[in-house]
Scaffold this motif. Structure first.
Motif, short mmCIF file in Angstrom:
data_model
loop_
_atom_site.label_atom_id
_atom_site.label_comp_id
_atom_site.label_asym_id
_atom_site.label_seq_id
_atom_site.Cartn_x
_atom_site.Cartn_y
_atom_site.Cartn_z
N LYS A 1 0.85 -1.19 0.00
CA LYS A 1 0.00 0.00 0.00
C LYS A 1 0.89 1.24 0.00
O LYS A 1 2.02 1.21 0.46
N GLU A 2 0.31 2.32 -0.50
CA GLU A 2 1.04 3.59 -0.48
C GLU A 2 0.89 4.22 0.91
O GLU A 2 -0.23 4.48 1.36
N PRO A 3 2.03 4.49 1.60
CA PRO A 3 1.92 5.13 2.92
C PRO A 3 1.47 6.58 2.80
O PRO A 3 1.58 7.19 1.72
N VAL A 4 0.96 7.11 3.89
CA VAL A 4 0.48 8.49 3.91
C VAL A 4 1.62 9.45 3.56
O VAL A 4 1.43 10.44 2.88
N THR A 5 2.81 9.14 4.02
CA THR A 5 3.98 9.96 3.74
C THR A 5 5.20 9.07 3.59
O THR A 5 5.22 7.96 4.13
N ASP A 6 6.20 9.54 2.89
CA ASP A 6 7.44 8.79 2.74
C ASP A 6 8.41 9.07 3.88
O ASP A 6 9.38 8.34 4.07
N GLU A 7 8.17 10.12 4.60
CA GLU A 7 9.09 10.53 5.67
C GLU A 7 8.72 9.88 6.99
O GLU A 7 7.56 9.79 7.37
N SER A 8 9.76 9.46 7.70
CA SER A 8 9.59 8.90 9.03
C SER A 8 9.42 10.04 10.04
O SER A 8 10.02 11.10 9.89
N MET A 9 8.60 9.81 11.06
CA MET A 9 8.40 10.81 12.10
C MET A 9 9.41 10.59 13.23
O MET A 9 9.81 9.46 13.52
N ASN A 10 9.81 11.67 13.88
CA ASN A 10 10.75 11.61 15.00
C ASN A 10 10.07 10.98 16.21
O ASN A 10 9.08 11.50 16.71
N GLU A 11 10.59 9.87 16.68
CA GLU A 11 9.99 9.14 17.80
C GLU A 11 10.53 9.57 19.15
O GLU A 11 9.94 9.28 20.18
N ILE A 12 11.67 10.24 19.16
CA ILE A 12 12.27 10.64 20.43
C ILE A 12 11.90 12.10 20.67
O ILE A 12 12.58 13.01 20.22
N MET A 13 10.82 12.33 21.36
CA MET A 13 10.30 13.68 21.55
C MET A 13 10.29 14.10 23.01
O MET A 13 10.86 15.11 23.37
N GLY A 14 9.63 13.35 23.83
CA GLY A 14 9.43 13.75 25.21
C GLY A 14 10.38 13.05 26.16
O GLY A 14 11.41 12.51 25.75
N HIS A 15 10.02 13.07 27.43
CA HIS A 15 10.88 12.51 28.46
C HIS A 15 10.09 11.66 29.44
O HIS A 15 8.97 11.99 29.80
N THR A 16 10.73 10.59 29.88
CA THR A 16 10.17 9.76 30.93
C THR A 16 10.48 10.43 32.27
O THR A 16 11.31 11.34 32.35
N MET A 17 9.84 9.96 33.33
CA MET A 17 10.07 10.56 34.64
C MET A 17 11.54 10.44 35.10
O MET A 17 12.09 11.42 35.62
N PRO A 18 12.22 9.29 34.90
CA PRO A 18 13.64 9.25 35.28
C PRO A 18 14.49 10.27 34.51
O PRO A 18 15.41 10.86 35.08
N GLU A 19 14.19 10.49 33.24
CA GLU A 19 14.93 11.48 32.45
C GLU A 19 14.69 12.89 32.99
O GLU A 19 15.61 13.71 33.04
N ILE A 20 13.46 13.17 33.39
CA ILE A 20 13.13 14.48 33.95
C ILE A 20 13.81 14.67 35.30
O ILE A 20 14.39 15.73 35.57
#
Length: 156
Positions: free
Chosen positions: A114-133
């Motif tokens: 199937k044709e994907p909505v976009t060819d570009e991958s989205m950035n998955e590393i955005m926010g922070h977990t509580m230990p990172e904070i």
């Protein structure tokens, strides 16, 4: 020269810069040690420790030391720190999880022809977990204290 001296001795500003850079450098070191470092990590968000938390907590700590707990500067810095950390753990973390799901769907579409909505991958590393904070909070408060105690009142 007065403006330059004021900027170079502004403990709250220097603490913010120190909190930001120290977290980013630590993040790079951790990524290199894990063998997962990429050049995108130089400016990307997410990861251990939270640069967001480190920066805003350095500002709050320096404002507390410089102006005291009863000051408007400290109150504003503290409140803004809570907002930034809440956002990093809530909205931004959720966005990263949604990006991960979107990328998996995109990959599945490709495998199924199937044709994907976009060819570009989205950035998955955005926010922070509580230990990172929490790591960012500790680092930022330490940077705020160190800068406040070490930086001279006047350079020139």
């Amino acid at each position: 020269m007065d403006i330059v001296n004021a900027l170079l001795t502004n403990k709250v500003l220097i603490a913010a810069i120190a909190g930001n850079f120290s977290a980013q450098i630590l993040k790079w070191i951790i990524e290199i040690c894990k063998g997962t470092f990429s050049k995108e990590r130089f400016f990307g968000g997410g990861g251990m420790p939270s640069t967001h938390s480190s920066t805003v907590c350095a500002i709050a700590a320096a404002a507390f030391i410089k102006d005291g707990p009863n000051s408007s500067a400290f109150a504003i810095a503290l409140f803004m720190a809570f907002i930034v950390m809440y956002d990093a753990n809530g909205v931004r973390l959720e966005t990263g999880m949604q990006a991960k799901a979107f990328n998996r769907l995109r990959q599945r579409d490709r495998l199924e022809g199937k044709e994907p909505v976009t060819d570009e991958s989205m950035n998955e590393i955005m926010g922070h977990t509580m230990p990172e904070i929490i790591a960012g909070i500790v680092l930022g408060v330490c940077m705020g204290i160190v800068v406040s105690l070490v930086l001279p009142e006047k350079i020139f």
